[in-house]
Design an enzyme around this catalytic site. Structure first.
Site, PDB file in Angstrom:
ATOM      1  N   TYR A  81       0.838  -1.213   0.000  1.00  0.00           N
ATOM      2  CA  TYR A  81       0.000   0.000   0.000  1.00  0.00           C
ATOM      3  C   TYR A  81       0.870   1.260   0.000  1.00  0.00           C
ATOM      4  O   TYR A  81       0.631   2.203  -0.765  1.00  0.00           O
ATOM      5  CB  TYR A  81      -0.898  -0.048   1.240  1.00  0.00           C
ATOM      6  N   LYS A 126       1.041   4.222  -2.852  1.00  0.00           N
ATOM      7  CA  LYS A 126       0.687   5.626  -2.579  1.00  0.00           C
ATOM      8  C   LYS A 126       1.895   6.547  -2.794  1.00  0.00           C
ATOM      9  O   LYS A 126       1.737   7.673  -3.281  1.00  0.00           O
ATOM     10  CB  LYS A 126       0.133   5.761  -1.153  1.00  0.00           C
TER      11      LYS A 126
HETATM   12  P1  NAI Z   1     -13.458   2.236   0.713  1.00  0.00           P
HETATM   13  O1  NAI Z   1     -12.921   0.853   0.714  1.00  0.00           O
HETATM   14  O2  NAI Z   1     -14.565   2.593   1.648  1.00  0.00           O
HETATM   15  O3  NAI Z   1     -13.911   2.666  -0.764  1.00  0.00           O
HETATM   16  C1  NAI Z   1     -13.125   2.376  -1.882  1.00  0.00           C
HETATM   17  C2  NAI Z   1     -14.010   2.341  -3.106  1.00  0.00           C
HETATM   18  O4  NAI Z   1     -13.169   1.971  -4.222  1.00  0.00           O
HETATM   19  C3  NAI Z   1     -15.122   1.286  -3.012  1.00  0.00           C
HETATM   20  O5  NAI Z   1     -16.352   1.845  -3.402  1.00  0.00           O
HETATM   21  C4  NAI Z   1     -14.646   0.201  -3.972  1.00  0.00           C
HETATM   22  O6  NAI Z   1     -15.693  -0.534  -4.578  1.00  0.00           O
HETATM   23  C5  NAI Z   1     -13.864   0.999  -4.992  1.00  0.00           C
HETATM   24  N1  NAI Z   1     -12.921   0.146  -5.738  1.00  0.00           N
HETATM   25  C6  NAI Z   1     -12.071  -0.766  -5.245  1.00  0.00           C
HETATM   26  N2  NAI Z   1     -11.421  -1.390  -6.246  1.00  0.00           N
HETATM   27  C7  NAI Z   1     -11.874  -0.850  -7.408  1.00  0.00           C
HETATM   28  C8  NAI Z   1     -11.602  -1.103  -8.784  1.00  0.00           C
HETATM   29  N3  NAI Z   1     -10.724  -2.027  -9.183  1.00  0.00           N
HETATM   30  N4  NAI Z   1     -12.255  -0.359  -9.717  1.00  0.00           N
HETATM   31  C9  NAI Z   1     -13.173   0.569  -9.331  1.00  0.00           C
HETATM   32  N5  NAI Z   1     -13.470   0.836  -8.045  1.00  0.00           N
HETATM   33  C10 NAI Z   1     -12.832   0.135  -7.087  1.00  0.00           C
HETATM   34  O7  NAI Z   1     -12.180   3.170   0.967  1.00  0.00           O
HETATM   35  P2  NAI Z   1     -12.066   4.663   1.555  1.00  0.00           P
HETATM   36  O8  NAI Z   1     -11.671   4.579   2.971  1.00  0.00           O
HETATM   37  O9  NAI Z   1     -13.239   5.463   1.181  1.00  0.00           O
HETATM   38  O10 NAI Z   1     -10.759   5.165   0.762  1.00  0.00           O
HETATM   39  C11 NAI Z   1     -10.814   5.925  -0.420  1.00  0.00           C
HETATM   40  C12 NAI Z   1      -9.389   6.304  -0.807  1.00  0.00           C
HETATM   41  O11 NAI Z   1      -8.775   7.012   0.257  1.00  0.00           O
HETATM   42  C13 NAI Z   1      -8.492   5.108  -1.095  1.00  0.00           C
HETATM   43  O12 NAI Z   1      -7.634   5.394  -2.174  1.00  0.00           O
HETATM   44  C14 NAI Z   1      -7.697   4.950   0.185  1.00  0.00           C
HETATM   45  O13 NAI Z   1      -6.457   4.336  -0.036  1.00  0.00           O
HETATM   46  C15 NAI Z   1      -7.523   6.417   0.584  1.00  0.00           C
HETATM   47  N6  NAI Z   1      -7.239   6.616   1.985  1.00  0.00           N
HETATM   48  C16 NAI Z   1      -8.132   6.236   2.962  1.00  0.00           C
HETATM   49  C17 NAI Z   1      -7.833   6.461   4.290  1.00  0.00           C
HETATM   50  C18 NAI Z   1      -8.768   6.099   5.390  1.00  0.00           C
HETATM   51  O14 NAI Z   1      -8.418   6.335   6.562  1.00  0.00           O
HETATM   52  N7  NAI Z   1      -9.938   5.567   5.118  1.00  0.00           N
HETATM   53  C19 NAI Z   1      -6.560   7.084   4.689  1.00  0.00           C
HETATM   54  C20 NAI Z   1      -5.704   7.423   3.599  1.00  0.00           C
HETATM   55  C21 NAI Z   1      -6.055   7.199   2.305  1.00  0.00           C
END
Ligand code: NAI
Length: 245
Positions: free
Chosen positions: A152, A156
Site C-alpha cells: 500500500y 501511494k
Molecule cells: P473504501 O474501501 O470505503 O472505498 C473504496 C471504493 O473503491 C469502493 O467503493 C470500492 O468498490 C472501490 N474500488 C475498489 N477497487 C476498485 C476497482 N478495481 N475499480 C473501481 N473501483 C474500485 O475506501 P475509503 O476509505 O473510502 O478510501 C478511499 C481512498 O482514500 C483510497 O484510495 C484509500 O487508499 C484512501 N485513503 C483512505 C484512508 C482512510 O483512513 N480511510 C486514509 C488514507 C487514504
C-alpha cells in the site's frame, strides 16, 4: 457555486471518501460520474437530489478497455471532462516476509495502475480544452510508511511521484495534477481497526481525532476550484497534523 457546470469523475465513488467527494463536488455545482466496481446508484440518487446530473458506471479501473469505455460514455453525455479524482483504492495488508505476490499485484494494480489508466484516458479531452484538474488520493502511509503495508505504501508513494511527473508534463496546457494524503479517516477501510489500535494512532495525531470523509472532500473541492489555479504537483496532507514536513 465555484464548480458550476463542471464535469467530474470520481473513481470509487460508490461509498466512503469517494462518495463524500462526489457529493461535495455536486454541492459546488459539478455534474458527476461515479466509476466503481460496486453500484454507484445511491451516490447518483443523492447527487440528483442536489439538482445536478450524474452517471453511475460499473468500471474496474484496472481494465484499460473498461476505463476507455467509461470515458467515452462520459464524453457522450456531457461533452467535456474538467475534474478527475482518482480515489478508488484497496489494502491487502501483511508483513513483507509473508506477503503474497497476488496481494502486492492487486494493490499496485488498483491504487497505481488504475490512476495511470484513468489519467491517460481523460488527458486528451483535458488537453484539448486547455483546462483540467486531476486529483489523486494518496495516503500519509505513502509519506511515512507503515509496518504491514509495504504494498500500500509503495502504491501511494508511487502515486505521489506519478502526480509530480504528470504535473510537469501537462502544466503548459492548463491541466493541474495534485495529491491529497489523508491520515486516519473514519470509513470502512479503518473500521477494521480495534479501539486499542485507534487509540495508539490517535496519540500521534496533534489534532487528537480521526478525520471525516468530508474533510478530504473539502480539500478536493478546493483543489478542483478556480482558487487553486496556481497549485500543481503538490501533496496536501489532510491528517490532523500527523505528518508535518
Ligand atoms: P473504501 O474501501 O470505503 O472505498 C473504496 C471504493 O473503491 C469502493 O467503493 C470500492 O468498490 C472501490 N474500488 C475498489 N477497487 C476498485 C476497482 N478495481 N475499480 C473501481 N473501483 C474500485 O475506501 P475509503 O476509505 O473510502 O478510501 C478511499 C481512498 O482514500 C483510497 O484510495 C484509500 O487508499 C484512501 N485513503 C483512505 C484512508 C482512510 O483512513 N480511510 C486514509 C488514507 C487514504
Amino acid at each position: 457555486m465555484r464548480l458550476a457546470n463542471k464535469v467530474a469523475i470520481v473513481t470509487g465513488g460508490a461509498r466512503g471518501i469517494g462518495q463524500a467527494i462526489a457529493l461535495h463536488l455536486a454541492e459546488a455545482g459539478a455534474h458527476v460520474a461515479i466509476c466503481d466496481v460496486q453500484s454507484g446508484i445511491e451516490t447518483v440518487a443523492r447527487i440528483e437530489e442536489l439538482g445536478r446530473t450524474a452517471l453511475a458506471l460499473q468500471v474496474d479501473i484496472t481494465r484499460e478497455s473498461q476505463v476507455k469505455d467509461a470515458v467515452e460514455q462520459i464524453m457522450a453525455k456531457w461533452g467535456r471532462i474538467d475534474i478527475l479524482v482518482n480515489n478508488a483504492g484497496i489494502t491487502r495488508d501483511g508483513l513483507l516476509l509473508r506477503m503474497k505476490e497476488s496481494d502486492w499485484d492487486a494493490v499496485l494494480d488498483v491504487n497505481l495502475k488504475g490512476a495511470f489508466l484513468f489519467s491517460q484516458a481523460v488527458l486528451r479531452p483535458m488537453l484539448k480544452q486547455r483546462e483540467g484538474r486531476i486529483i489523486n488520493i494518496a495516503s500519509v502511509v505513502g509519506l511515512m510508511g507503515n509496518p504491514g503495508q509495504a504494498n500500500y505504501a509503495a502504491s501511494k508513494a508511487g502515486l505521489i511521484g506519478f502526480s509530480k511527473s504528470l504535473a510537469r508534463e501537462v502544466a503548459s496546457r492548463g491541466v493541474t495534477v495534485n495529491c491529497i494524503a489523508p491520515g486516519f479517516i473514519i470509513s470502512d477501510m479503518t473500521d477494521v481497526l480495534t479501539e486499542e489500535q485507534k487509540k495508539v494512532l490517535m496519540d500521534q495525531v496533534p489534532l487528537g481525532d480521526m478525520g471525516l470523509p468530508k474533510d478530504v472532500a473539502s480539500a478536493v473541492a478546493f483543489l478542483a476550484s478556480p482558487d487553486a489555479r496556481y497549485i500543481t504537483g503538490q501533496t496536501v496532507n489532510v491528517d490532523g497534523g500527523l505528518v508535518m514536513d
